[in-house]
Write a protein that holds these residues in place. Structure first.
Motif, PDB file in Angstrom:
ATOM      1  N   TRP A  19       0.863  -1.180   0.000  1.00 13.54           N
ATOM      2  CA  TRP A  19       0.000   0.000   0.000  1.00 13.54           C
ATOM      3  C   TRP A  19       0.897   1.226   0.000  1.00 13.54           C
ATOM      4  CZ3 TRP A  19      -0.722   4.234   3.193  1.00 13.54           C
ATOM      5  CH2 TRP A  19      -1.830   5.034   2.896  1.00 13.54           C
ATOM      6  N   ILE A  20       0.563   2.197  -0.838  1.00 13.44           N
ATOM      7  CA  ILE A  20       1.367   3.420  -0.966  1.00 13.44           C
ATOM      8  C   ILE A  20       0.505   4.621  -0.612  1.00 13.44           C
ATOM      9  CG2 ILE A  20       2.664   4.885  -2.567  1.00 13.44           C
ATOM     10  CD1 ILE A  20       3.307   2.325  -4.177  1.00 13.44           C
ATOM     11  N   ASP A  21       1.064   5.513   0.190  1.00  9.17           N
ATOM     12  CA  ASP A  21       0.375   6.743   0.560  1.00  9.17           C
ATOM     13  C   ASP A  21       0.515   7.743  -0.590  1.00  9.17           C
ATOM     14  OD1 ASP A  21      -0.926   8.781   1.835  1.00  9.17           O
ATOM     15  OD2 ASP A  21       0.635   9.144   3.327  1.00  9.17           O
ATOM     16  N   GLY A  22      -0.308   7.537  -1.598  1.00  5.29           N
ATOM     17  CA  GLY A  22      -0.316   8.401  -2.778  1.00  5.29           C
ATOM     18  C   GLY A  22      -1.337   7.857  -3.765  1.00  5.29           C
ATOM     19  N   ALA A  23      -1.922   8.745  -4.529  1.00  3.72           N
ATOM     20  CA  ALA A  23      -2.925   8.361  -5.517  1.00  3.72           C
ATOM     21  C   ALA A  23      -2.274   7.572  -6.658  1.00  3.72           C
ATOM     22  CB  ALA A  23      -3.605   9.611  -6.084  1.00  3.72           C
ATOM     23  N   PRO A  24      -3.051   6.764  -7.370  1.00  2.99           N
ATOM     24  CA  PRO A  24      -2.500   6.037  -8.519  1.00  2.99           C
ATOM     25  C   PRO A  24      -1.778   6.966  -9.509  1.00  2.99           C
ATOM     26  CG  PRO A  24      -4.655   5.159  -7.993  1.00  2.99           C
ATOM     27  CD  PRO A  24      -4.453   6.373  -7.124  1.00  2.99           C
ATOM     28  N   GLU A  25      -2.278   8.168  -9.681  1.00  4.80           N
ATOM     29  CA  GLU A  25      -1.633   9.131 -10.586  1.00  4.80           C
ATOM     30  C   GLU A  25      -0.229   9.506 -10.126  1.00  4.80           C
ATOM     31  OE1 GLU A  25      -5.974   9.178 -11.077  1.00  4.80           O
ATOM     32  OE2 GLU A  25      -4.716   9.394  -9.295  1.00  4.80           O
ATOM     33  N   ALA A  26       0.019   9.457  -8.820  1.00  2.00           N
ATOM     34  CA  ALA A  26       1.356   9.753  -8.283  1.00  2.00           C
ATOM     35  C   ALA A  26       2.280   8.526  -8.388  1.00  2.00           C
ATOM     36  CB  ALA A  26       1.254  10.190  -6.828  1.00  2.00           C
ATOM     37  N   VAL A  27       1.698   7.339  -8.373  1.00  2.98           N
ATOM     38  CA  VAL A  27       2.479   6.104  -8.428  1.00  2.98           C
ATOM     39  C   VAL A  27       2.853   5.766  -9.872  1.00  2.98           C
ATOM     40  CG1 VAL A  27       2.463   3.630  -7.885  1.00  2.98           C
ATOM     41  CG2 VAL A  27       1.366   5.263  -6.322  1.00  2.98           C
ATOM     42  N   TRP A  28       1.932   6.058 -10.804  1.00  2.71           N
ATOM     43  CA  TRP A  28       2.106   5.668 -12.206  1.00  2.71           C
ATOM     44  C   TRP A  28       3.469   6.027 -12.800  1.00  2.71           C
ATOM     45  CZ3 TRP A  28      -0.023   2.514 -15.649  1.00  2.71           C
ATOM     46  CH2 TRP A  28       0.313   2.685 -16.995  1.00  2.71           C
ATOM     47  N   PRO A  29       3.978   7.239 -12.632  1.00  3.08           N
ATOM     48  CA  PRO A  29       5.276   7.568 -13.257  1.00  3.08           C
ATOM     49  C   PRO A  29       6.425   6.661 -12.797  1.00  3.08           C
ATOM     50  CG  PRO A  29       4.191   9.568 -12.504  1.00  3.08           C
ATOM     51  CD  PRO A  29       3.401   8.405 -11.958  1.00  3.08           C
ATOM     52  N   PHE A  30       6.342   6.151 -11.584  1.00  8.11           N
ATOM     53  CA  PHE A  30       7.402   5.287 -11.062  1.00  8.11           C
ATOM     54  C   PHE A  30       7.271   3.862 -11.591  1.00  8.11           C
ATOM     55  CE2 PHE A  30       7.079   8.812  -8.195  1.00  8.11           C
ATOM     56  CZ  PHE A  30       8.395   9.116  -7.905  1.00  8.11           C
ATOM     57  N   VAL A  31       6.060   3.474 -11.963  1.00  8.12           N
ATOM     58  CA  VAL A  31       5.784   2.146 -12.495  1.00  8.12           C
ATOM     59  C   VAL A  31       6.049   2.095 -14.001  1.00  8.12           C
ATOM     60  CG1 VAL A  31       3.849   0.600 -13.009  1.00  8.12           C
ATOM     61  CG2 VAL A  31       4.142   1.503 -10.706  1.00  8.12           C
ATOM     62  N   THR A 158      11.078  -4.434  -5.222  1.00  8.00           N
ATOM     63  CA  THR A 158      10.672  -3.414  -6.197  1.00  8.00           C
ATOM     64  C   THR A 158       9.472  -2.619  -5.708  1.00  8.00           C
ATOM     65  OG1 THR A 158      11.566  -4.658  -8.065  1.00  8.00           O
ATOM     66  CG2 THR A 158       9.858  -3.034  -8.566  1.00  8.00           C
ATOM     67  N   VAL A 159       8.420  -3.292  -5.241  1.00 10.08           N
ATOM     68  CA  VAL A 159       7.246  -2.530  -4.787  1.00 10.08           C
ATOM     69  C   VAL A 159       7.589  -1.699  -3.555  1.00 10.08           C
ATOM     70  CG1 VAL A 159       5.548  -4.041  -5.897  1.00 10.08           C
ATOM     71  CG2 VAL A 159       6.157  -4.445  -3.500  1.00 10.08           C
ATOM     72  N   ALA A 160       8.490  -2.191  -2.696  1.00 11.15           N
ATOM     73  CA  ALA A 160       8.932  -1.409  -1.532  1.00 11.15           C
ATOM     74  C   ALA A 160       9.706  -0.173  -1.984  1.00 11.15           C
ATOM     75  CB  ALA A 160       9.789  -2.265  -0.598  1.00 11.15           C
ATOM     76  N   ALA A 161      10.567  -0.335  -2.989  1.00 12.60           N
ATOM     77  CA  ALA A 161      11.338   0.805  -3.503  1.00 12.60           C
ATOM     78  C   ALA A 161      10.423   1.833  -4.168  1.00 12.60           C
ATOM     79  CB  ALA A 161      12.401   0.320  -4.494  1.00 12.60           C
ATOM     80  N   ILE A 162       9.423   1.378  -4.901  1.00 13.48           N
ATOM     81  CA  ILE A 162       8.464   2.314  -5.515  1.00 13.48           C
ATOM     82  C   ILE A 162       7.713   3.059  -4.421  1.00 13.48           C
ATOM     83  CG2 ILE A 162       6.353   2.484  -6.894  1.00 13.48           C
ATOM     84  CD1 ILE A 162       7.509   0.130  -8.604  1.00 13.48           C
ATOM     85  N   LYS A 163       7.276   2.345  -3.393  1.00 14.86           N
ATOM     86  CA  LYS A 163       6.593   2.982  -2.258  1.00 14.86           C
ATOM     87  C   LYS A 163       7.479   4.070  -1.650  1.00 14.86           C
ATOM     88  CE  LYS A 163       4.961   1.863   2.441  1.00 14.86           C
ATOM     89  NZ  LYS A 163       3.601   2.372   2.425  1.00 14.86           N
ATOM     90  N   ASP A 164       8.736   3.734  -1.381  1.00 21.40           N
ATOM     91  CA  ASP A 164       9.663   4.711  -0.798  1.00 21.40           C
ATOM     92  C   ASP A 164       9.809   5.942  -1.685  1.00 21.40           C
ATOM     93  OD1 ASP A 164      10.072   2.963   1.318  1.00 21.40           O
ATOM     94  OD2 ASP A 164      12.054   2.296   0.607  1.00 21.40           O
ATOM     95  N   ARG A 165       9.950   5.744  -2.993  1.00 22.83           N
ATOM     96  CA  ARG A 165      10.154   6.870  -3.919  1.00 22.83           C
ATOM     97  C   ARG A 165       8.908   7.750  -4.011  1.00 22.83           C
ATOM     98  NH1 ARG A 165      13.898   3.217  -5.184  1.00 22.83           N
ATOM     99  NH2 ARG A 165      15.738   3.794  -6.380  1.00 22.83           N
ATOM    100  N   VAL A 166       7.748   7.124  -4.097  1.00 23.91           N
ATOM    101  CA  VAL A 166       6.497   7.910  -4.199  1.00 23.91           C
ATOM    102  C   VAL A 166       6.294   8.709  -2.925  1.00 23.91           C
ATOM    103  CG1 VAL A 166       3.988   7.764  -4.348  1.00 23.91           C
ATOM    104  CG2 VAL A 166       5.405   6.335  -5.848  1.00 23.91           C
ATOM    105  N   GLU A 167       6.443   8.055  -1.799  1.00 23.44           N
ATOM    106  CA  GLU A 167       6.180   8.732  -0.514  1.00 23.44           C
ATOM    107  C   GLU A 167       7.226   9.798  -0.229  1.00 23.44           C
ATOM    108  OE1 GLU A 167       5.503   5.587   2.327  1.00 23.44           O
ATOM    109  OE2 GLU A 167       3.524   5.128   1.435  1.00 23.44           O
ATOM    110  N   ALA A 168       8.462   9.609  -0.659  1.00 25.95           N
ATOM    111  CA  ALA A 168       9.502  10.629  -0.480  1.00 25.95           C
ATOM    112  C   ALA A 168       9.265  11.837  -1.371  1.00 25.95           C
ATOM    113  CB  ALA A 168      10.882  10.027  -0.773  1.00 25.95           C
ATOM    114  N   ALA A 169       8.603  11.630  -2.486  1.00 24.34           N
ATOM    115  CA  ALA A 169       8.338  12.723  -3.426  1.00 24.34           C
ATOM    116  C   ALA A 169       7.149  13.584  -3.002  1.00 24.34           C
ATOM    117  CB  ALA A 169       8.099  12.165  -4.833  1.00 24.34           C
TER     118      ALA A 169
END
Length: 170
Positions: A19-31, A158-169
Motif C-alpha cells: 500500500w502506498i500513501d499516494g494516488a495512482p496518478e502519483a504512483v504511475w510515473p514510477f511504475v 521493487t514494490v517497496a522501492a516504488i513505495k519509498d520513492r512515491v512517498e519521499a516525493a
C-alpha cells in the motif's frame, strides 16, 4: 505461492503487493518509466526504449539488459501488452503472443492511497531457464522453485522501492 512443486510448463506465477500513501496518478510515473527499474533491481542492469519511444504505450517495446551470477548476461525485448494509465502496465518478454514471461503492475485506489501489485508469469515459451532444465531435467521443480523465489523476492523489493520513492516525493 502457486509455484511450489511447479514445472516450467505449468506457467507458474508470483506476485508482491504494498500500500502506498499516494494516488495512482502519483504512483504511475514510477511504475511506467521502465528506465527507472534498474535502480530497483539487482538483476536488471539497464533498459532502452525501442523505435524512438520515450515512454509507455500499448504495442511499444523496450530492451532490458540483465545479469545474474548463475545465468550470465543477456538482453530481451519486451512488448507492452497493457497500458491503462494510471491503472495497469504490463509487458510480454520476447513475443507478445507466446512470451517467455509476462510482467504486470496493477494500481488500485485503496484507503486514500494505492494498492500496488507486481505480478509475473513464467512461460509459456522457452527462456534461459529452459537451458538449465534441459541440462538437469530431474531437478526441474527445484530449478523453477528457486527462480520463482528469486522473482518473488525481487518484486517485494521493487514494490517497496516504488513505495519509498512515491512517498519521499510527496
Amino acid at each position: 505461492m502457486e509455484w511450489t512443486g511447479a514445472r516450467y510448463a505449468d506457467k507458474p506465477t508470483a506476485e508482491a503487493a504494498t500500500w502506498i500513501d499516494g494516488a495512482p496518478e502519483a504512483v504511475w510515473p514510477f511504475v511506467a518509466d521502465v528506465q527507472r527499474m534498474p535502480e530497483m533491481s539487482s538483476e536488471l542492469q539497464r533498459v532502452e526504449w525501442c523505435g524512438g519511444a520515450t515512454g509507455p504505450k500499448l504495442g511499444g517495446s523496450f530492451v532490458g539488459y540483465s545479469k545474474h551470477d548463475a545465468l550470465g548476461e543477456w538482453s530481451t525485448t519486451s512488448f507492452i501488452v497493457e497500458c491503462e494509465e494510471p491503472r495497469v502496465f504490463a509487458w510480454a518478454v520476447a513475443d507478445p503472443e507466446t512470451p517467455t514471461a509476462t510482467w504486470r503492475f496493477t494500481l488500485e485506489p485503496e484507503n486514500g492511497g494505492t494498492k500496488l501489485t507486481q505480478w509475473m508469469q513464467m512461460g509459456p515459451a522457452r527462456s534461459g531457464l529452459s537451458f538449465a532444465i534441459d541440462r538437469m531435467p530431474d531437478k526441474e521443480q527445484k530449478i523453477v522453485f528457486v527462480r520463482m523465489r528469486e522473482f518473488e523476492n525481487a518484486m517485494i523489493a521493487t514494490v517497496a522501492a516504488i513505495k519509498d520513492r512515491v512517498e519521499a516525493a510527496r
